[in-house]
Design an enzyme around this catalytic site. Structure first.
Site, PDB file in Angstrom:
ATOM      1  N   CYS A 115      -7.052  -1.364   7.328  1.00 38.25           N
ATOM      2  CA  CYS A 115      -5.905  -1.847   6.574  1.00 38.25           C
ATOM      3  C   CYS A 115      -5.002  -2.680   7.478  1.00 38.25           C
ATOM      4  O   CYS A 115      -4.722  -2.280   8.621  1.00 38.25           O
ATOM      5  CB  CYS A 115      -5.111  -0.684   5.987  1.00 38.25           C
ATOM      6  SG  CYS A 115      -3.674  -1.222   5.023  1.00 38.25           S
ATOM      7  N   TRP A 157      -4.311  -8.052   3.723  1.00 36.70           N
ATOM      8  CA  TRP A 157      -3.457  -9.074   3.114  1.00 36.70           C
ATOM      9  C   TRP A 157      -3.250 -10.247   4.055  1.00 36.70           C
ATOM     10  O   TRP A 157      -3.572 -10.156   5.232  1.00 36.70           O
ATOM     11  CB  TRP A 157      -2.101  -8.463   2.743  1.00 36.70           C
ATOM     12  CG  TRP A 157      -1.393  -7.821   3.879  1.00 36.70           C
ATOM     13  CD1 TRP A 157      -0.626  -8.437   4.844  1.00 36.70           C
ATOM     14  CD2 TRP A 157      -1.391  -6.423   4.228  1.00 36.70           C
ATOM     15  NE1 TRP A 157      -0.145  -7.527   5.744  1.00 36.70           N
ATOM     16  CE2 TRP A 157      -0.598  -6.276   5.390  1.00 36.70           C
ATOM     17  CE3 TRP A 157      -1.990  -5.286   3.674  1.00 36.70           C
ATOM     18  CZ2 TRP A 157      -0.382  -5.041   6.019  1.00 36.70           C
ATOM     19  CZ3 TRP A 157      -1.771  -4.074   4.291  1.00 36.70           C
ATOM     20  CH2 TRP A 157      -0.974  -3.948   5.445  1.00 36.70           C
ATOM     21  N   SER A 217       0.865  -1.178   0.000  1.00 37.40           N
ATOM     22  CA  SER A 217       0.000   0.000   0.000  1.00 37.40           C
ATOM     23  C   SER A 217       0.903   1.230   0.000  1.00 37.40           C
ATOM     24  O   SER A 217       1.786   1.351   0.848  1.00 37.40           O
ATOM     25  CB  SER A 217      -0.886   0.009   1.254  1.00 37.40           C
ATOM     26  OG  SER A 217      -1.665  -1.161   1.324  1.00 37.40           O
ATOM     27  N   ASP A 275      -8.320  -2.768   2.996  1.00 38.16           N
ATOM     28  CA  ASP A 275      -7.105  -3.053   2.230  1.00 38.16           C
ATOM     29  C   ASP A 275      -6.325  -4.049   3.082  1.00 38.16           C
ATOM     30  O   ASP A 275      -5.560  -3.661   3.956  1.00 38.16           O
ATOM     31  CB  ASP A 275      -6.323  -1.750   2.022  1.00 38.16           C
ATOM     32  CG  ASP A 275      -5.054  -1.957   1.203  1.00 38.16           C
ATOM     33  OD1 ASP A 275      -4.801  -3.101   0.763  1.00 38.16           O
ATOM     34  OD2 ASP A 275      -4.302  -0.983   1.027  1.00 38.16           O
TER      35      ASP A 275
END
Length: 708
Positions: A661, A708, A489, A706
């Site tokens: 995030c 992961w 990011s 966002d």
């Protein structure tokens, strides 16, 4: 007396030609002009030829200029051309089968090609074609027009991030998922969908599930249930199980009555192999290729994963204090003069090379000279394609050392197909048998435990089976997958840093179950990178920008809530830079709260001074920090959210946006549950209504993640 032989200047002759005076009917019989032209015939021929050449050059120049203008975006005009190879619908009596794929790392494409290859072997009267979804159509109308004509199609669709489609499936997915009003227009289509995802993520195989459901709702005939490939376990086994369900259905569709009873021989997938040509290193042209070879051509108008931009490291600094036993790097790529641009909230893809120690080990295991200079090819010497279309595109000619450093994924756990390829080149029969067993259905549990759970890398496996010495063509085609870019990011805003892309990267350094120390490929490179400030001989890497929907509201007065512990802070640093620039430009900002978390303020409180300045300067209205290792009990961002439950409820009620995030498997799930609890308690509603409210926030783009 004037002689009858008249010499004229080239200019006069040119003028005469342009006036058209060479026509006999327009000439005075006593003008002497015919004699003039006869006398100057040789010159006239040269002149007219020159004029023709000049006109031709001008036409070519104008054509090339107009073509160049149209092609400023190289890839967009090309795509329709690829698709429109008239699929010359020559009726060869074969039934058409289209196999679509949407892939991020190449796995979905590999499965699509494997299905097509086996399908070709099983069904002689069928024509299987593998198609990239992005190349299938140039626009929405063409998607609909072409899909209407399909009778039998398979979709291999990967899901990544927060339930998002892959880059090459994004256009198709947006069009297909938004077309609820089309009715039952797919009644001629028989289809099946296989998804690739990871069960640890909340939206497991969302893209495949959505496409499967919509296709059925709109009249398509589902041949088998949607396959749910789980990359957290053994996705190859999931694919194999789904494929075995498919064959009986295809037998009904693709075999005639006269061959329905034919017993087909068991299909064995071929071990793919490039044709390899070895070169003399002194070849100047190849040396030039080697020096420029990063496997990704530059010079394109649009930078992407296939055509990245090499960028220098402008700045690098450590964000943790010396008291920390971990590491986090702040790194800035210099993109000035490259034409590469980004927006706040986007991702940057970075290609890094394998560490020297990793490459050294690979060279020893292969038993080949690192200076071996070679090129790989997907066709035979006479141009005939090898193994259908299953081979990945070749990389440029280079030495073995360069190929291992730049193109081979050496540290991931090998797929079963890689074990089969190794077995084919094991000189010790017992080692070959063992490798084949691990790749077989009978060895499924042992493969899951010994390879996957133990996180054994490809190099560890090769070290366990030293007699397996595959040739270069097999190694790069069937054993070592292509090294993939790492995504981060972007932690800056172009309003503040238009010529730089900032990255915030935590170092990956951990011990695997086998005792191997795993060093993150890109994070290790970033930590050791040399910046332009330190040396003119600075570090650089091929990079590209991937667009994201993780964006601030267009209305700057809308309230926002940001939740990002650790390096999850990265995009919010960009958000705060953006808001500060907007404020300084005169925009009115709505309230903004940042929930940040780290272990200890004296160790890993990254960007502490910046965050405090953002509060003081009005970029955010409140900063809430959770320190998980300072008190008697661990405190995380979700605990701080509960303390601010009333404020969160009020901001959401006022149309606010909520952003998360960071780690998808732990933090993001905990935050999601906490949000559900806050809405239920503050809104005095039951659990189902709270869940419905959360889904509405997601559907309306007000709850963005966002992860992961």
């Amino acid at each position: 007396m004037q002689t009858s032989s008249v010499k004229i200047s080239p200019l006069d002759l040119m003028s005469a030609i342009l006036r058209g005076n060479t026509e006999q009917s327009n000439m005075s019989s006593d003008s002497g002009e015919p004699a003039v032209f006869a006398e100057n015939r040789e010159f006239l021929m040269i002149l007219t030829t020159s004029i023709a050449l000049l006109i031709g050059c001008i036409m070519v120049f104008v054509w090339r200029k107009s073509f160049g203008q149209k092609s400023s975006k190289v890839q967009e005009p090309l795509k329709p051309l690829i698709v429109k190879e008239p699929e010359v619908e020559v009726d060869d009596g074969k039934k058409k089968v289209t196999v679509f794929f949407g892939t991020q790392t190449g796995t979905a494409e590999g499965f699509a090609k494997a299905l097509a290859e086996e399908g070709k072997a099983r069904y002689e009267k069928a024509n299987f074609k593998v198609v990239d979804l992005d190349d299938y159509a140039a626009d929405d109308d063409e998607y609909e027009e072409k899909l209407k004509k399909e009778n039998l199609a398979f979709f291999f669709l990967a899901t990544y991030g927060d339930g998002e489609p892959t880059d090459n499936a994004a256009r198709f997915y947006k069009w297909f998922s938004e077309g609820k009003e089309r009715g039952e227009w797919l009644q001629n289509l028989s289809y099946a969908v296989f998804g690739l995802g990871n069960r640890q993520y909340e939206h497991f195989n969302k893209v495949a599930k959505v496409v499967d459901d919509i296709a059925a709702e709109q009249g398509g005939k589902r041949l088998v249930p949607v396959g749910l490939g789980d990359d957290d376990q053994c996705i190859e086994d999931d694919f194999t199980a789904w494929r075995e369900l498919l064959w009986p259905e295809l037998d009904q569709l693709l075999r005639d009555e006269d061959d329905a009873t034919t017993v087909s021989t068991p299909y064995t997938a071929a071990v793919l192999e490039y044709r390899v040509v070895f070169h003399d290193v002194s070849d100047a042209l190849l040396n030039k290729n080697m020096n420029n070879a990063n496997g990704h051509a530059n010079g394109h108008a649009v930078y992407d994963a296939q055509h990245p931009c090499r960028a220098n490291v402008a700045l690098r600094k450590e964000l943790h204090t010396p008291a920390s036993d971990r590491s986090c790097t702040h790194l800035e790529f210099d993109i000035s003069g490259t034409g590469l641009a980004y927006e706040t909230g986007d991702h940057v893809g970075v290609y890094c090379e394998n560490l020297t120690e990793t490459v050294d080990e690979a060279e020893k295991l292969l038993g080949l000279s690192p200076d071996t200079f070679f090129s790989i090819h997907t066709d035979t010497e006479d141009g005939t394609p090898l193994s259908g279309s299953s081979l990945p595109p070749p990389f440029p000619p280079c030495t073995l050392r360069t190929a291992l450093a730049r193109y081979a994924d050496l540290l991931s756990s090998p797929k079963k197909s890689a074990l089969v390829a190794l077995a084919a080149h094991a000189s010790d029969p017992s080692e070959g048998d063992r490798l084949r067993y691990l790749a077989s259905p009978a060895g499924k549990d042992e493969y899951a435990q010994w390879v996957i759970s133990s996180q054994r890398s490809l190099l560890e496996i090769m070290a366990e089976f030293p007699s397996a010495k595959p040739p270069i063509g097999v190694f790069f085609a069937s054993i070592a997958p292509r090294l993939q870019p790492r995504y981060y990011s972007i932690s800056s805003s172009p309003r503040m840093a238009p010529s730089r892309i900032h990255v915030t990267c935590a170092l990956v350094y951990e011990k695997t179950p086998t005792g191997r120390i795993h060093k993150g490929l890109c994070s290790t490179w970033m930590k050791a990178a040399v910046s332009m400030e330190e040396s003119r001989d600075c570090s650089s890497a091929p990079i590209f920008v991937r667009q994201s929907n993780f964006k601030l509201p267009s209305d700057t007065s809308v309230p926002i809530i940001m939740i990002g512990p650790g390096t999850g802070l990265a995009p919010f640093r960009g958000f705060m830079q953006e808001r500060l620039a907007l404020k300084e430009a005169g925009s009115e900002l709505g309230p903004a709260v940042l929930f940040f978390g780290c272990r200890n303020r004296k160790m890993d409180y990254i960007y502490e001074d910046e965050l405090n300045n953002f509060v003081e300067n009005g970029a955010i209205s409140e900063l809430v920090v959770a320190f998980s290792r300072e008190g008697p009990t661990k405190e995380y961002v979700q605990h701080k959210m509960m303390e601010k439950a009333s404020d969160i409820w009020n901001m959401i009620s006022q149309g606010g946006y909520l952003y998360v995030c960071g780690d998808a498997k732990g933090m993001a799930r905990d935050v999601h549950r906490t949000l559900h609890t806050i809405l239920q308690e503050q809104g005095s509603i039951d659990s189902s209504k709270a869940e419905s409210m959360v889904k509405n926030l997601q559907m309306n783009g007000r709850y963005l993640r966002d992860v992961w």
